[in-house]
Design an enzyme around this catalytic site. Structure first.
Site, PDB file in Angstrom:
ATOM      1  N   LYS A  86      46.407  27.248  37.339  1.00  0.00           N
ATOM      2  CA  LYS A  86      46.501  27.175  39.016  1.00  0.00           C
ATOM      3  C   LYS A  86      48.084  26.276  39.545  1.00  0.00           C
ATOM      4  CE  LYS A  86      43.908  30.644  39.776  1.00  0.00           C
ATOM      5  NZ  LYS A  86      44.562  32.409  40.545  1.00  0.00           N
ATOM      6  N   SER A 136      43.025  39.792  36.624  1.00  0.00           N
ATOM      7  CA  SER A 136      44.650  38.849  37.680  1.00  0.00           C
ATOM      8  C   SER A 136      44.900  39.850  38.335  1.00  0.00           C
ATOM      9  CB  SER A 136      45.561  38.293  37.132  1.00  0.00           C
ATOM     10  OG  SER A 136      46.226  37.861  37.440  1.00  0.00           O
ATOM     11  N   ARG A 170      51.276  41.371  50.878  1.00  0.00           N
ATOM     12  CA  ARG A 170      51.474  42.194  50.053  1.00  0.00           C
ATOM     13  C   ARG A 170      52.491  42.694  51.779  1.00  0.00           C
ATOM     14  NH1 ARG A 170      48.324  40.137  47.861  1.00  0.00           N
ATOM     15  NH2 ARG A 170      47.408  40.727  44.876  1.00  0.00           N
ATOM     16  N   LYS A 184      46.226  35.233  53.088  1.00  0.00           N
ATOM     17  CA  LYS A 184      47.539  35.462  52.174  1.00  0.00           C
ATOM     18  C   LYS A 184      47.766  36.699  51.754  1.00  0.00           C
ATOM     19  CE  LYS A 184      47.284  31.485  49.148  1.00  0.00           C
ATOM     20  NZ  LYS A 184      48.408  32.107  47.793  1.00  0.00           N
ATOM     21  N   SER A 185      46.579  37.134  50.596  1.00  0.00           N
ATOM     22  CA  SER A 185      47.068  38.160  50.157  1.00  0.00           C
ATOM     23  C   SER A 185      47.569  39.220  51.006  1.00  0.00           C
ATOM     24  CB  SER A 185      46.116  38.375  49.100  1.00  0.00           C
ATOM     25  OG  SER A 185      45.889  37.115  48.374  1.00  0.00           O
ATOM     26  N   GLY A 226      52.454  31.541  43.442  1.00  0.00           N
ATOM     27  CA  GLY A 226      52.619  32.412  42.117  1.00  0.00           C
ATOM     28  C   GLY A 226      52.651  34.066  43.096  1.00  0.00           C
ATOM     29  N   ARG A 246      43.005  22.711  38.044  1.00  0.00           N
ATOM     30  CA  ARG A 246      41.498  22.468  38.482  1.00  0.00           C
ATOM     31  C   ARG A 246      40.430  22.358  38.594  1.00  0.00           C
ATOM     32  NH1 ARG A 246      43.185  27.495  43.575  1.00  0.00           N
ATOM     33  NH2 ARG A 246      45.158  26.763  44.510  1.00  0.00           N
ATOM     34  N   ARG A 304      44.470  23.930  47.680  1.00  0.00           N
ATOM     35  CA  ARG A 304      43.329  23.883  48.262  1.00  0.00           C
ATOM     36  C   ARG A 304      42.178  22.790  47.565  1.00  0.00           C
ATOM     37  NH1 ARG A 304      43.032  29.039  49.986  1.00  0.00           N
ATOM     38  NH2 ARG A 304      44.256  30.022  48.833  1.00  0.00           N
ATOM     39  N   ASP A 322      39.209  31.256  43.952  1.00  0.00           N
ATOM     40  CA  ASP A 322      39.842  30.051  44.746  1.00  0.00           C
ATOM     41  C   ASP A 322      39.433  29.289  45.743  1.00  0.00           C
ATOM     42  OD1 ASP A 322      42.427  31.009  43.578  1.00  0.00           O
ATOM     43  OD2 ASP A 322      43.276  32.336  45.769  1.00  0.00           O
TER      44      ASP A 322
HETATM   45  C1  S3P Z   1      46.792  36.257  44.533  1.00  0.00           C
HETATM   46  C2  S3P Z   1      45.807  36.118  43.436  1.00  0.00           C
HETATM   47  C3  S3P Z   1      44.409  35.437  42.710  1.00  0.00           C
HETATM   48  C4  S3P Z   1      44.452  34.273  44.206  1.00  0.00           C
HETATM   49  C5  S3P Z   1      46.042  33.675  44.165  1.00  0.00           C
HETATM   50  C6  S3P Z   1      46.122  34.680  45.180  1.00  0.00           C
HETATM   51  C7  S3P Z   1      46.835  37.627  44.780  1.00  0.00           C
HETATM   52  O1  S3P Z   1      45.942  34.635  41.145  1.00  0.00           O
HETATM   53  O2  S3P Z   1      44.244  33.262  42.977  1.00  0.00           O
HETATM   54  O3  S3P Z   1      45.771  32.768  45.303  1.00  0.00           O
HETATM   55  O4  S3P Z   1      47.811  37.283  45.957  1.00  0.00           O
HETATM   56  O5  S3P Z   1      46.877  38.457  43.928  1.00  0.00           O
HETATM   57  P1  S3P Z   1      45.552  35.588  39.864  1.00  0.00           P
HETATM   58  O6  S3P Z   1      45.969  36.676  40.081  1.00  0.00           O
HETATM   59  O7  S3P Z   1      46.257  34.522  38.727  1.00  0.00           O
HETATM   60  O8  S3P Z   1      44.167  35.185  39.420  1.00  0.00           O
END
Ligand code: S3P
Length: 424
Positions: A338, A160, A21, A16-17, A88, A342, A384, A311
């Site tokens: 989150k 973060s 990007r 996902k991350s 987020g 959680r 999750r 996560d």
């Molecule tokens: C993420 C960063 C994390 C993670 C989220 C994905 C990202 O959040 O919990 O699921 O892709 O940069 P935080 O930056 O708030 O820790």
């Protein structure tokens, strides 16, 4: 007759991350990029939708997408609010990108995202020169008035990757140097992707320093499988929940060390877990994780371990009910902001199925039991939580009913089908 245990293999969906990007970098690149095996989940659709509304040519997401980048700083002003859905990552990463564009944009999200803190990005981006206005509190809806930005060295109180990436993207688009210091290095996918595209980003401990580049070249990336999705299947395999007690191989997974905390802890709990890097993709190590069942023991998790498994903590709490002894997670206050709180939600749900769990201000405590667990859990629309309790249901011998199974679509749309296949 005895059945011999064998090995099964699963490739969980794309990370996902890295998917978010890849879309953002492709949008900012000059020319046509190609992204294969992108995660086709609700969160990634949110980022694609926001970028389309900013003039980027992105076809409906499929297994092989071509994206026509607009170049650095050349997104066009949106004509309507930008809907980040539940994501987020979309809201925070795009805040950095939009803060550096000379127009106004309004970010909105669903009920859960509209409760999550945005000051963590508006503050540093505000110091750089972007202006933010909120309709209530420092939450979405949020209007960003972007423009020329200045350099920053930002000491982030929390680790973060979303905050770090917002500042890195702001520096990239505005072509100003930026430095971010965080207590413990959070996932570093943005740094790795930008470096792979020729941008100078130096990382040392919890510090990341970006030196501006003139442009971002178009690129090709084959998105590896998501270790956070693989973690659900690994937990199942470690506790003997794969059919016939088989060993499970999770293939083509992103093996970035900033994402492997859960697998290191699984090993510490006594599971047989090994991984091997087979290739590199856009600066990310990629390979296979292999897990076989063992008797599991409880563990102690400290603050420094949290960012690399943030996560996976709800899953660890569920798995801890199947381990002998006590598991304690501390230094994880971030879990309260989150997709749901959680800490509270996991503990309430563990109690609802008959487990021995206790809430702490910055974490939780769970005592393992051999007894069967059963009852109805409330996922609060949090993907999750639904998946962590789905794994616990498969392991616990009782029956665990989940109020909202469909919310897994946020990160792992095929979760229930994969779970059924692996446990069969
Ligand atoms: C993420 C960063 C994390 C993670 C989220 C994905 C990202 O959040 O919990 O699921 O892709 O940069 P935080 O930056 O708030 O820790």
């Amino acid at each position: 007759m005895t059945t011999e245990s064998t090995t099964r293999a699963v490739r969980v969906p794309g990370d996902k991350s890295i998917s978010h990007r890849a879309l953002i970098c492709a949008a900012l690149a000059s020319g046509r990029s190609r992204v294969r095996h992108i995660l086709q989940s609700a969160d990634v659709h949110s980022t694609a939708g926001v970028l389309r509304a900013l003039g980027v040519g992105i076809p409906p997401l499929g297994d092989d997408v071509r994206i026509d980048g607009r170049g650095l700083g050349a997104l066009t002003a949106p004509t309507e609010s930008l809907d980040c859905g539940n994501s987020g990552t979309t809201a925070r990463l795009m805040s950095g990108v939009l803060g550096a564009h000379p127009f106004e944009s309004r970010l909105v999200g669903d009920e859960s995202l509209s409760r999550r803190p945005m000051a963590r990005v508006s503050r540093p981006l505000g110091i750089m020169g972007a202006r933010f206005s909120f309709e209530h509190g420092e939450h979405l809806p949020m209007v960003i008035h972007g423009g020329a930005l200045q350099t920053i060295e930002w000491d982030s109180p929390t680790s973060s990757a979303q905050v770090k990436s917002a500042i890195l993207f702001a520096g990239l688009v505005a072509r100003v140097p930026v430095t971010i210091n965080e207590p413990v290095r959070s996932r570093d996918h943005t740094e790795r992707m930008l470096c792979a595209l020729g941008v100078e980003v130096r990382s040392c401990g919890g510090q990341a320093v970006l030196t501006p580049a003139e442009a971002l070249p178009a690129f090709q990336v084959d998105v590896p499988a998501d270790p956070s999705s693989a973690a659900f299947m690994a937990a199942l395999a470690a506790a003997g929940g794969v059919g016939n007690g088989d060993r499970l191989e999770l293939t083509d997974v992103a093996l970035n060390p900033t994402r492997l905390g859960f697998f290191r802890v699984l090993r510490e709990m006594g599971a047989d877990v090994v991984w091997e890097v087979e290739r590199e993709e856009c600066g990310e190590p990629v390979g296979t994780i292999s897990v076989a069942p063992r008797v599991l023991n409880g563990v102690q998790i400290r603050a420094e371990q949290v960012p690399a498994m943030i996560d996976e903590l709800p899953l660890l709490a569920c798995l801890a009910t199947r381990a002998s002894g006590e598991t304690e997670i501390r230094g994880a206050g971030e879990l309260r902001v989150k997709e749901s709180d959680r800490i509270a939600a996991v503990v309430q749900n563990l109690k609802a199925v008959g487990a021995d769990a206790e809430e702490l201000p910055d974490g939780l405590r769970v005592r393992g039991t051999a007894g069967s667990l059963g009852g109805r859990i409330v996922a609060h629309g949090d993907h999750r939580l639904a998946m962590a309790f789905g794994v616990l249901g498969a392991l616990s011998g009782g029956s665990i009913e989940i109020d909202d199974r469909d919310c897994v679509a946020v990160s792992y749309p095929g979760f229930w089908a994969d779970l059924a296949r692996v446990t069969a």
